[in-house]
Design a protein around this motif. Structure first.
Motif, PDB file in Angstrom:
ATOM      1  N   TYR A  94     -21.368 -11.248 -16.199  1.00 30.47           N
ATOM      2  CA  TYR A  94     -20.376 -11.477 -15.028  1.00 30.47           C
ATOM      3  C   TYR A  94     -21.134 -12.131 -13.752  1.00 30.47           C
ATOM      4  O   TYR A  94     -22.461 -11.971 -13.349  1.00 30.47           O
ATOM      5  CB  TYR A  94     -19.786 -10.440 -14.395  1.00 30.47           C
ATOM      6  N   LEU A  95     -20.454 -13.214 -13.198  1.00 25.69           N
ATOM      7  CA  LEU A  95     -20.958 -13.935 -11.917  1.00 25.69           C
ATOM      8  C   LEU A  95     -19.586 -13.909 -10.861  1.00 25.69           C
ATOM      9  O   LEU A  95     -18.495 -13.305 -11.545  1.00 25.69           O
ATOM     10  CB  LEU A  95     -21.214 -15.461 -12.242  1.00 25.69           C
ATOM     11  N   TYR A  96     -19.651 -14.100  -9.883  1.00 21.58           N
ATOM     12  CA  TYR A  96     -18.601 -14.155  -8.839  1.00 21.58           C
ATOM     13  C   TYR A  96     -18.218 -15.259  -7.933  1.00 21.58           C
ATOM     14  O   TYR A  96     -19.151 -15.994  -7.854  1.00 21.58           O
ATOM     15  CB  TYR A  96     -18.814 -12.853  -7.903  1.00 21.58           C
ATOM     16  N   HIS A  97     -16.939 -15.242  -7.571  1.00 17.78           N
ATOM     17  CA  HIS A  97     -16.699 -16.430  -6.638  1.00 17.78           C
ATOM     18  C   HIS A  97     -16.037 -16.035  -5.676  1.00 17.78           C
ATOM     19  O   HIS A  97     -15.103 -15.255  -5.722  1.00 17.78           O
ATOM     20  CB  HIS A  97     -15.883 -17.530  -7.463  1.00 17.78           C
ATOM     21  N   TYR A 119     -19.320 -29.618  -9.555  1.00 16.51           N
ATOM     22  CA  TYR A 119     -19.610 -28.047 -10.246  1.00 16.51           C
ATOM     23  C   TYR A 119     -18.773 -27.095  -9.324  1.00 16.51           C
ATOM     24  O   TYR A 119     -18.686 -27.076  -7.942  1.00 16.51           O
ATOM     25  CB  TYR A 119     -20.841 -27.514 -10.213  1.00 16.51           C
ATOM     26  N   VAL A 120     -18.540 -25.945  -9.995  1.00 18.23           N
ATOM     27  CA  VAL A 120     -17.899 -24.671  -9.340  1.00 18.23           C
ATOM     28  C   VAL A 120     -19.171 -23.928  -8.948  1.00 18.23           C
ATOM     29  O   VAL A 120     -20.046 -23.652  -9.992  1.00 18.23           O
ATOM     30  CB  VAL A 120     -16.915 -24.023 -10.433  1.00 18.23           C
ATOM     31  N   HIS A 121     -19.310 -23.385  -7.849  1.00 20.13           N
ATOM     32  CA  HIS A 121     -20.253 -22.640  -7.377  1.00 20.13           C
ATOM     33  C   HIS A 121     -20.024 -21.140  -7.648  1.00 20.13           C
ATOM     34  O   HIS A 121     -18.846 -20.661  -7.231  1.00 20.13           O
ATOM     35  CB  HIS A 121     -20.712 -23.094  -6.049  1.00 20.13           C
ATOM     36  N   LEU A 122     -20.929 -20.585  -8.146  1.00 16.78           N
ATOM     37  CA  LEU A 122     -20.727 -18.960  -8.324  1.00 16.78           C
ATOM     38  C   LEU A 122     -21.794 -18.270  -8.110  1.00 16.78           C
ATOM     39  O   LEU A 122     -23.100 -18.829  -7.647  1.00 16.78           O
ATOM     40  CB  LEU A 122     -20.755 -18.862  -9.671  1.00 16.78           C
ATOM     41  N   ASP A 127     -21.660  -9.302  -2.693  1.00 12.57           N
ATOM     42  CA  ASP A 127     -22.130  -9.453  -1.324  1.00 12.57           C
ATOM     43  C   ASP A 127     -22.195 -10.952  -0.878  1.00 12.57           C
ATOM     44  O   ASP A 127     -21.456 -11.478   0.274  1.00 12.57           O
ATOM     45  CB  ASP A 127     -23.505  -8.873  -1.015  1.00 12.57           C
ATOM     46  N   THR A 128     -22.811 -11.758  -1.756  1.00 11.65           N
ATOM     47  CA  THR A 128     -22.878 -13.359  -1.619  1.00 11.65           C
ATOM     48  C   THR A 128     -21.537 -13.850  -1.502  1.00 11.65           C
ATOM     49  O   THR A 128     -21.149 -14.672  -0.740  1.00 11.65           O
ATOM     50  CB  THR A 128     -23.805 -13.903  -2.432  1.00 11.65           C
ATOM     51  N   ALA A 129     -20.856 -13.405  -2.676  1.00 12.99           N
ATOM     52  CA  ALA A 129     -19.532 -13.921  -2.877  1.00 12.99           C
ATOM     53  C   ALA A 129     -18.518 -13.763  -1.649  1.00 12.99           C
ATOM     54  O   ALA A 129     -17.726 -14.398  -1.004  1.00 12.99           O
ATOM     55  CB  ALA A 129     -18.773 -13.575  -4.227  1.00 12.99           C
ATOM     56  N   VAL A 163     -27.943 -20.575  -6.776  1.00 12.41           N
ATOM     57  CA  VAL A 163     -26.666 -20.423  -6.804  1.00 12.41           C
ATOM     58  C   VAL A 163     -26.340 -21.126  -8.285  1.00 12.41           C
ATOM     59  O   VAL A 163     -26.841 -22.067  -9.165  1.00 12.41           O
ATOM     60  CB  VAL A 163     -25.985 -21.899  -5.892  1.00 12.41           C
ATOM     61  N   TRP A 164     -25.224 -20.329  -8.979  1.00  7.78           N
ATOM     62  CA  TRP A 164     -24.706 -20.688 -10.276  1.00  7.78           C
ATOM     63  C   TRP A 164     -23.945 -21.650 -10.356  1.00  7.78           C
ATOM     64  O   TRP A 164     -22.949 -21.699  -9.630  1.00  7.78           O
ATOM     65  CB  TRP A 164     -24.486 -19.317 -11.174  1.00  7.78           C
TER      66      TRP A 164
END
Length: 189
Positions: A94-97, A119-122, A127-129, A163-164
């Motif tokens: 899982y990643l978050y946006h 790109y979409v940044h994830l 906390d970062t999201a 950054v993903w």
């Protein structure tokens, strides 16, 4: 001019509008440092020492120098077509946006799209999201099911600043994360 204002101006140039100061980026997003300094100096005082300080202290690690510091580029976030030589990486499950509440209806309808960026940044943790979301108003966090996306052929990249990135996230791979959940930190892939 503050260092923050100068950094934002450099970000604008290296990610979106190099023509603003009459420079060009190569196909990998690199700009000649001397040309950048000369161009920025037309409106914002900039020396090599200040540029090095901006690169070293930027909390988002937006920039990178080449080995001999003759070239500089933004690590990600471009709206102009460049190849910053990202390597495909298998993401965590899982990643978050993070986004603002005002964008939820659009995201729930079309998923995450890069809009003007490449790109979409994830983010790898909530906390970062959350910090990203707060920049856009009342924050909303989406969880991205990366494992299933990879199984469906989607590719992920991680920039040098962690950054993903992916080209898009269709709605079937998104779910809203309730606010106030424990931080979910995922180790780098």
């Amino acid at each position: 001019m503050s260092i923050t204002e100068t950094s934002r101006y450099i970000s604008l140039i290296l990610r979106h509008k190099p023509e603003t100061i009459g420079i060009t980026l190569d196909e990998h997003g690199w700009a000649n440092v001397e040309e950048l300094i000369a161009g920025v100096n037309k409106t914002h005082p900039l020396t090599m020492d200040l540029l090095e300080k901006i690169v070293m202290t930027d909390d988002k690690m937006r920039y990178s120098f080449n080995e001999d510091k003759t070239l500089i580029r933004a690590n990600q976030g471009h709206s102009i077509p460049v190849d910053v030589e990202l390597e495909e990486v298998v993401p965590p499950e899982y990643l978050y946006h993070g986004t603002g509440e005002k964008y939820v209806a659009s995201i729930d309808k079309q998923g995450l799209i890069p809009k003007s960026r490449l790109y979409v940044h994830l983010s790898s943790d909530t906390d970062t999201a959350l910090k990203v979301g707060k920049r856009h108003g009342k924050p909303v966090i989406y969880r991205i099911n990366c494992k299933t996306m990879v199984e469906h052929g989607y590719k992920f990249y991680r920039s040098v600043n962690g950054v993903w990135l992916t080209k898009s996230v269709p709605i079937e791979f998104l779910s809203k994360t309730p606010m106030g959940v424990q931080n979910t930190t995922i180790p780098p892939g």
